[in-house]
Design an enzyme around this catalytic site. Structure first.
Site, mmCIF file in Angstrom:
data_model
loop_
_atom_site.group_PDB
_atom_site.id
_atom_site.type_symbol
_atom_site.label_atom_id
_atom_site.label_comp_id
_atom_site.label_asym_id
_atom_site.label_seq_id
_atom_site.Cartn_x
_atom_site.Cartn_y
_atom_site.Cartn_z
ATOM 1 N N LYS A 209 -91.566 26.185 29.125
ATOM 2 C CA LYS A 209 -92.217 25.287 30.074
ATOM 3 C C LYS A 209 -93.427 24.566 29.498
ATOM 4 O O LYS A 209 -93.767 23.461 29.951
ATOM 5 C CB LYS A 209 -92.628 26.061 31.326
ATOM 6 C CG LYS A 209 -91.471 26.506 32.209
ATOM 7 C CD LYS A 209 -90.845 25.325 32.920
ATOM 8 C CE LYS A 209 -89.840 25.800 33.967
ATOM 9 N NZ LYS A 209 -89.262 24.669 34.733
ATOM 10 N N SER B 219 -84.638 31.556 27.540
ATOM 11 C CA SER B 219 -85.612 30.568 27.989
ATOM 12 C C SER B 219 -86.984 31.132 28.306
ATOM 13 O O SER B 219 -87.966 30.375 28.349
ATOM 14 C CB SER B 219 -85.069 29.814 29.207
ATOM 15 O OG SER B 219 -84.746 30.713 30.249
#
Length: 410
Positions: A62, A312
């Protein structure tokens, strides 16, 4: 979905945008490791590599998109500050990105957000405001704050700059594994998968891209079938990083054009994948971060190799990790819960535990009940939680208990 790049009618990033993002992120985001997995390679039948974004700064990808988005703001916009809503990963990415760029940040988080994530977001420099029980409620509060103060809302996935920043993961994959044939990546709102698709499919149109959603939060399959983003009435999954009810408009267009398929995985498969990453790869991965591995476990022969599975994120609350690991052990057949009846006399429990010891089953917990109305006179019930060596060992334990005269009431 082997089509051309998306139509310019919607503002979507291009390969040039992703390359520009990579320059912006130089010295900010890490080029995360690509690690081979011997276990998954044997399972799939061709090389499998893990792209370790769980080792990125702030613990997830992110940071990439958040930094590129904030870096693109004008001086006037930066002066007004930025605002975001998140339960964890996006919050930390925005907080660190804003701090690095000298921009004031405010992050709205659900009141029940894990304390380590709240603390980390504050430590990265954001003002944290707890609001609502769900991220959707926090997002509404963040939008209201933006309207009242002029702060710029940094969306977690639905903006071209954010998608371009996430796409730098795709460029790294091609640099680290030029022979890749399939990229598998978790999908929530779709920013990461869309960014990877723009980078990879432009440079290597032969590479297959597979998105993965949690079964209880799978907004993309019905949306792709309808040809437009469709909001789910409810979402339920342990994988809060991909717990999104509606695809973003920007990523939806890209994924519809460039991603070959979107699969779903169960909670059991997510738990098993997290356990596998911890035991075999020595990597701490959150449930959403393990979605790609869960897809490989669910259909190991369904992917052409070499395969790159994107991990992720690794921001998992310790209490959730404890529950998920236990769930993963159950799913893997290495944790057995059972109830059985005993004659209530001295030494009966010790005798039962001796049988289990001979079977090499590790007793984790014992609960002994004598006063339940279901029990007969002079009878007791024992609830056991056992650690076993796998499904075959579970079956061996149950059979041996039956042979020894212990009726199992699972």
């Amino acid at each position: 979905m082997n089509g051309p790049l998306p139509s310019p009618t919607l503002d979507v990033p291009t390969l040039d945008d992703v390359r520009t993002a990579q320059k912006i992120l130089s010295g900010v985001a890490r080029t995360t490791a690509l690690e081979g997995s011997r276990f998954l390679t044997g399972l799939v039948g061709s090389p499998v590599h893990l792209k370790c974004e769980n080792l990125q700064r702030t613990g997830s990808f992110k940071l990439r998109g958040a930094y590129v988005r904030i870096a693109g703001l004008s001086p006037r916009e930066r002066a007004r500050g930025v605002v975001a809503a998140s339960a964890g990963n996006h919050a930390q990415g925005v907080a660190l990105a804003a701090s690095l760029l000298g921009v004031r940040s405010t992050v709205f988080m659900p009141a029940g957000a894990p304390l380590p994530k709240v603390a980390a977001t504050r430590e990265y420099g954001a003002e944290v405001r707890l609001h609502g029980s769900y991220v959707d409620e926090s997002l509404r509060a963040a939008k209201a704050y933006a309207e009242q103060t002029g702060a710029v809302l940094i969306h977690p996935f639905d903006h071209p700059d954010v998608v371009a920043g996430q796409g730098t993961v795709g460029l790294e994959i091609l640099e680290q594994c030029p022979e890749v044939r399939t990229v598998v990546v978790g999908v929530g709102g779709g920013g990461l998968a869309a960014g990877i698709a723009v980078a990879v499919r432009t440079l290597r149109p032969d590479v297959r891209i597979v998105g993965v959603q949690a079964e209880g939060a799978a907004a993309y399959p019905p949306s792709l079938a309808a040809g437009r983003p469709v909001a789910l009435e409810s979402v339920a999954t342990m994988a809060d990083g991909i717990k999104v009810a509606r695809p973003g408009d920007v990523p939806f267009k890209i994924i519809g054009d460039l991603v070959d398929e979107v699969r779903t995985v169960t909670e059991d498969e997510l738990a098993s994948a997290l356990l596998l990453c911890l035991e075999r790869a020595k990597l701490v991965v959150e449930p959403a971060g393990a979605a790609s591995v869960a897809a490989l476990l669910a259909d190991p022969r369904g992917f052409e190799g070499p395969v790159v599975a994107v991990l992720s994120g690794g921001n998992v609350d310790p209490l959730l990790l404890q529950r998920v690991l236990r769930h993963g052990m159950v799913a893997a057949g290495r944790y057995l819960s059972l109830r059985l009846a005993l004659v209530d006399r001295p030494g009966a429990l010790a005798q039962l535990l001796g049988v289990l010891s001979d079977l090499d089953a590790n007793v984790l917990d014992v609960s002994h009940v004598r006063t339940d109305p279901r029990l007969r006179l002079a009878e007791a019930e024992v609830e056991l939680h056992l650690e076993t060596k796998g499904p075959e060992h579970c079956a061996e334990v149950l059979a041996a208990l039956g042979d020894a005269g212990y009726p199992v009431m699972r």
